[in-house]
Write a protein that holds these residues in place. Structure first.
Motif, PDB file in Angstrom:
ATOM      1  N   VAL A  64       0.828  -1.205   0.000  1.00 38.26           N
ATOM      2  CA  VAL A  64       0.000   0.000   0.000  1.00 38.26           C
ATOM      3  C   VAL A  64       0.865   1.260   0.000  1.00 38.26           C
ATOM      4  CG1 VAL A  64      -1.728   1.303   1.297  1.00 38.26           C
ATOM      5  CG2 VAL A  64      -1.926  -1.193   1.110  1.00 38.26           C
ATOM      6  N   GLU A  65       1.905   1.291   0.817  1.00 35.87           N
ATOM      7  CA  GLU A  65       2.735   2.490   0.909  1.00 35.87           C
ATOM      8  C   GLU A  65       3.493   2.753  -0.393  1.00 35.87           C
ATOM      9  OE1 GLU A  65       5.253   2.507   4.340  1.00 35.87           O
ATOM     10  OE2 GLU A  65       3.557   2.597   5.747  1.00 35.87           O
ATOM     11  N   ARG A  66       3.948   1.712  -1.055  1.00 34.16           N
ATOM     12  CA  ARG A  66       4.649   1.894  -2.326  1.00 34.16           C
ATOM     13  C   ARG A  66       3.694   2.387  -3.412  1.00 34.16           C
ATOM     14  NH1 ARG A  66       9.694  -0.499  -2.793  1.00 34.16           N
ATOM     15  NH2 ARG A  66       9.355  -1.213  -4.923  1.00 34.16           N
ATOM     16  N   PHE A  67       2.498   1.872  -3.397  1.00 34.95           N
ATOM     17  CA  PHE A  67       1.458   2.331  -4.337  1.00 34.95           C
ATOM     18  C   PHE A  67       1.184   3.820  -4.090  1.00 34.95           C
ATOM     19  CE2 PHE A  67      -2.252   0.157  -6.712  1.00 34.95           C
ATOM     20  CZ  PHE A  67      -2.500   1.282  -7.491  1.00 34.95           C
ATOM     21  N   GLU A  68       1.040   4.186  -2.838  1.00 34.18           N
ATOM     22  CA  GLU A  68       0.795   5.594  -2.491  1.00 34.18           C
ATOM     23  C   GLU A  68       1.958   6.482  -2.926  1.00 34.18           C
ATOM     24  OE1 GLU A  68      -1.975   4.946   1.508  1.00 34.18           O
ATOM     25  OE2 GLU A  68       0.210   5.076   1.690  1.00 34.18           O
ATOM     26  N   ALA A  69       3.190   6.006  -2.736  1.00 33.48           N
ATOM     27  CA  ALA A  69       4.365   6.777  -3.123  1.00 33.48           C
ATOM     28  C   ALA A  69       4.413   6.976  -4.635  1.00 33.48           C
ATOM     29  CB  ALA A  69       5.635   6.075  -2.649  1.00 33.48           C
ATOM     30  N   PHE A  70       4.043   5.948  -5.378  1.00 34.86           N
ATOM     31  CA  PHE A  70       3.962   6.063  -6.836  1.00 34.86           C
ATOM     32  C   PHE A  70       2.996   7.177  -7.225  1.00 34.86           C
ATOM     33  CE2 PHE A  70       1.185   4.896 -10.426  1.00 34.86           C
ATOM     34  CZ  PHE A  70       2.098   4.977 -11.475  1.00 34.86           C
ATOM     35  N   LEU A  71       1.849   7.209  -6.589  1.00 40.82           N
ATOM     36  CA  LEU A  71       0.831   8.202  -6.932  1.00 40.82           C
ATOM     37  C   LEU A  71       1.249   9.624  -6.551  1.00 40.82           C
ATOM     38  CD1 LEU A  71      -2.298   6.141  -5.862  1.00 40.82           C
ATOM     39  CD2 LEU A  71      -1.724   6.831  -8.196  1.00 40.82           C
ATOM     40  N   LYS A  72       2.123   9.754  -5.558  1.00 44.53           N
ATOM     41  CA  LYS A  72       2.605  11.069  -5.133  1.00 44.53           C
ATOM     42  C   LYS A  72       3.795  11.549  -5.965  1.00 44.53           C
ATOM     43  CE  LYS A  72       1.201  10.441  -0.291  1.00 44.53           C
ATOM     44  NZ  LYS A  72       1.694  10.198   1.093  1.00 44.53           N
ATOM     45  N   ALA A  73       4.384  10.665  -6.748  1.00 44.54           N
ATOM     46  CA  ALA A  73       5.595  11.009  -7.507  1.00 44.54           C
ATOM     47  C   ALA A  73       5.278  12.022  -8.608  1.00 44.54           C
ATOM     48  CB  ALA A  73       6.204   9.750  -8.110  1.00 44.54           C
ATOM     49  N   ASP A  74       6.285  12.798  -8.955  1.00 47.23           N
ATOM     50  CA  ASP A  74       6.153  13.780 -10.029  1.00 47.23           C
ATOM     51  C   ASP A  74       6.491  13.090 -11.345  1.00 47.23           C
ATOM     52  OD1 ASP A  74       5.960  16.008 -11.589  1.00 47.23           O
ATOM     53  OD2 ASP A  74       7.745  17.002 -10.813  1.00 47.23           O
ATOM     54  N   PRO A  78       5.118  11.873 -15.467  1.00 43.21           N
ATOM     55  CA  PRO A  78       4.221  12.228 -16.581  1.00 43.21           C
ATOM     56  C   PRO A  78       3.179  11.123 -16.763  1.00 43.21           C
ATOM     57  CG  PRO A  78       6.256  11.328 -17.451  1.00 43.21           C
ATOM     58  CD  PRO A  78       6.421  11.367 -15.947  1.00 43.21           C
ATOM     59  N   PHE A  79       2.190  11.084 -15.861  1.00 42.93           N
ATOM     60  CA  PHE A  79       1.309   9.930 -15.730  1.00 42.93           C
ATOM     61  C   PHE A  79       0.597   9.525 -17.016  1.00 42.93           C
ATOM     62  CE2 PHE A  79       1.690  11.005 -11.186  1.00 42.93           C
ATOM     63  CZ  PHE A  79       1.949   9.743 -10.679  1.00 42.93           C
ATOM     64  N   ARG A  80       0.405  10.447 -17.949  1.00 40.76           N
ATOM     65  CA  ARG A  80      -0.307  10.109 -19.187  1.00 40.76           C
ATOM     66  C   ARG A  80       0.502   9.169 -20.074  1.00 40.76           C
ATOM     67  NH1 ARG A  80      -5.696  11.028 -18.594  1.00 40.76           N
ATOM     68  NH2 ARG A  80      -5.940  12.833 -17.220  1.00 40.76           N
ATOM     69  N   LYS A  81       1.767   9.000 -19.754  1.00 38.67           N
ATOM     70  CA  LYS A  81       2.557   8.000 -20.482  1.00 38.67           C
ATOM     71  C   LYS A  81       3.300   7.087 -19.501  1.00 38.67           C
ATOM     72  CE  LYS A  81       6.857  10.560 -21.492  1.00 38.67           C
ATOM     73  NZ  LYS A  81       7.801  10.866 -22.583  1.00 38.67           N
ATOM     74  N   VAL A  82       2.617   6.785 -18.398  1.00 38.73           N
ATOM     75  CA  VAL A  82       3.176   5.931 -17.351  1.00 38.73           C
ATOM     76  C   VAL A  82       2.209   4.786 -17.060  1.00 38.73           C
ATOM     77  CG1 VAL A  82       3.830   5.803 -14.913  1.00 38.73           C
ATOM     78  CG2 VAL A  82       4.529   7.766 -16.293  1.00 38.73           C
ATOM     79  N   GLY A  83       2.765   3.590 -16.917  1.00 36.52           N
ATOM     80  CA  GLY A  83       1.982   2.440 -16.500  1.00 36.52           C
ATOM     81  C   GLY A  83       2.490   1.902 -15.180  1.00 36.52           C
ATOM     82  N   LYS A  96      -5.202  10.479 -12.018  1.00 35.09           N
ATOM     83  CA  LYS A  96      -3.872  10.797 -12.559  1.00 35.09           C
ATOM     84  C   LYS A  96      -3.776  10.477 -14.041  1.00 35.09           C
ATOM     85  CE  LYS A  96      -1.603  11.835  -8.630  1.00 35.09           C
ATOM     86  NZ  LYS A  96      -0.851  13.094  -8.373  1.00 35.09           N
ATOM     87  N   GLY A  97      -4.522   9.454 -14.473  1.00 34.12           N
ATOM     88  CA  GLY A  97      -4.511   9.080 -15.880  1.00 34.12           C
ATOM     89  C   GLY A  97      -3.472   8.049 -16.262  1.00 34.12           C
ATOM     90  N   CYS A  98      -2.887   7.357 -15.280  1.00 36.20           N
ATOM     91  CA  CYS A  98      -1.887   6.334 -15.593  1.00 36.20           C
ATOM     92  C   CYS A  98      -2.571   5.049 -16.042  1.00 36.20           C
ATOM     93  CB  CYS A  98      -0.996   6.067 -14.386  1.00 36.20           C
ATOM     94  SG  CYS A  98      -1.847   5.409 -12.945  1.00 36.20           S
ATOM     95  N   GLY A  99      -1.805   4.181 -16.684  1.00 34.43           N
ATOM     96  CA  GLY A  99      -2.335   2.915 -17.142  1.00 34.43           C
ATOM     97  C   GLY A  99      -2.141   1.812 -16.116  1.00 34.43           C
ATOM     98  N   ILE A 100      -3.076   0.866 -16.085  1.00 29.53           N
ATOM     99  CA  ILE A 100      -2.994  -0.302 -15.210  1.00 29.53           C
ATOM    100  C   ILE A 100      -2.684  -1.516 -16.079  1.00 29.53           C
ATOM    101  CG2 ILE A 100      -4.192  -1.743 -13.526  1.00 29.53           C
ATOM    102  CD1 ILE A 100      -3.781   1.149 -12.609  1.00 29.53           C
ATOM    103  N   GLU A 101      -1.588  -2.171 -15.761  1.00 29.81           N
ATOM    104  CA  GLU A 101      -1.154  -3.302 -16.583  1.00 29.81           C
ATOM    105  C   GLU A 101      -1.916  -4.574 -16.265  1.00 29.81           C
ATOM    106  OE1 GLU A 101       3.106  -3.795 -17.482  1.00 29.81           O
ATOM    107  OE2 GLU A 101       2.899  -5.759 -16.519  1.00 29.81           O
TER     108      GLU A 101
END
Length: 264
Positions: free
Chosen positions: A137-147, A149-154, A192-197
């Motif tokens: 959970v904490e790593r997922f949260e950290a990913f979402l807080k990162a700066d 370019p989510f529109r081209k991030v999975g 955020k608009g990121c992709g889910i693999e």
């Protein structure tokens, strides 16, 4: 319209240290895509940039210059071959790609579930189901807080066995995360608009797959997330079985074209 299997956005070549397979060439990867009728594929070799401190000994050789050796990528008029990467997150939640490299990639994959790298992504005393739930959970949260370019991030393989490999304990970790927690995390992913693999781990039984693997993705779909397909193939055998795994996921989740992630 039903989700069309027309891409594979997570593929490794022989340049990834965990492949080192002389047959896993970019030409072989493109051949797979053409035979499968795919319209878009992406090379995502493992990568930790030399300008980001903290690389493990395993990651140090896999810097930008190393993975760039794959270029120029072979192309086909019916299939676009993109240049991407699979970077990583260390145990301090640092991600191995600097801002100045974002534009050098068509697509960036960040795995939060590489919890098999003792000392780099977790500590020995954290190798319990309870601790792995917390870290997930904490790593997922950290990913979402990162700066990023989510529109081209999975975000890669959220249900893979690398979470906790011993005795199938990764399934207990996944079962230990509440629906409410997944709803919160995936709602933010959608915003955020990121992709889910979507990538079904090899070796998991159908029963376990249906009971444990699908739950997070069903929640993600309900929260409005968009999905992409990624074989995570490191060898030709991984390519050859990819479309059947993709089909199983698409059918099980009843995915439509409107559920598809498009690189922005």
């Amino acid at each position: 319209m039903k989700f069309i299997i027309d891409h594979d956005l997570h593929i490794h070549s022989q340049l990834s240290s965990c492949s080192s397979d002389p047959e896993q060439t970019t030409e072989r990867i493109l051949e797979y895509a053409k035979n499968a009728g795919l319209k878009q594929i992406c090379l995502t070799d493992h990568y930790w940039d030399e300008n980001v401190e903290g690389a493990s000994n395993w990651y140090k050789p896999q810097n930008y210059a190393h993975i760039k050796e794959a270029c120029p990528l072979p192309q086909d008029e019916n299939c676009r071959f993109l240049f991407g990467c699979e970077t990583d997150m260390d145990r301090f939640y640092k991600i191995g790609i600097p801002k100045e490299r974002y534009d050098d990639f068509d697509f960036i994959i960040v795995p939060t579930t590489h919890l098999h790298m003792k000392g780099f992504t977790y500590l020995e005393e954290q190798n319990t189901v309870e601790e792995k739930i917390r870290l997930y959970v904490e790593r997922f949260e950290a990913f979402l807080k990162a700066d990023l370019p989510f529109r081209k991030v999975g975000i890669a393989h959220l249900t893979c066995s690398l979470i906790m490999k011993e005795d199938g304990n990764y399934l207990k970790v996944l079962d230990g995360i509440s629906d409410g927690t997944f709803e919160r995390l995936f709602k933010e992913c959608a915003e955020k608009g990121c992709g889910i693999e979507l990538n079904m781990p090899l070796g998991v039984s159908k029963t376990e797959y249906k009971e444990t693997m699908l739950r997070p993705y069903r929640i993600a779909k309900a929260q409005g997330c968009k999905f992409y397909l990624g074989s995570d193939a490191h060898h030709p055998s991984g390519l050859d079985g990819a479309v059947s795994r993709f089909t199983e996921f698409v059918d099980a989740l009843d995915l439509q074209e409107s559920d598809k992630f498009h690189i922005g």
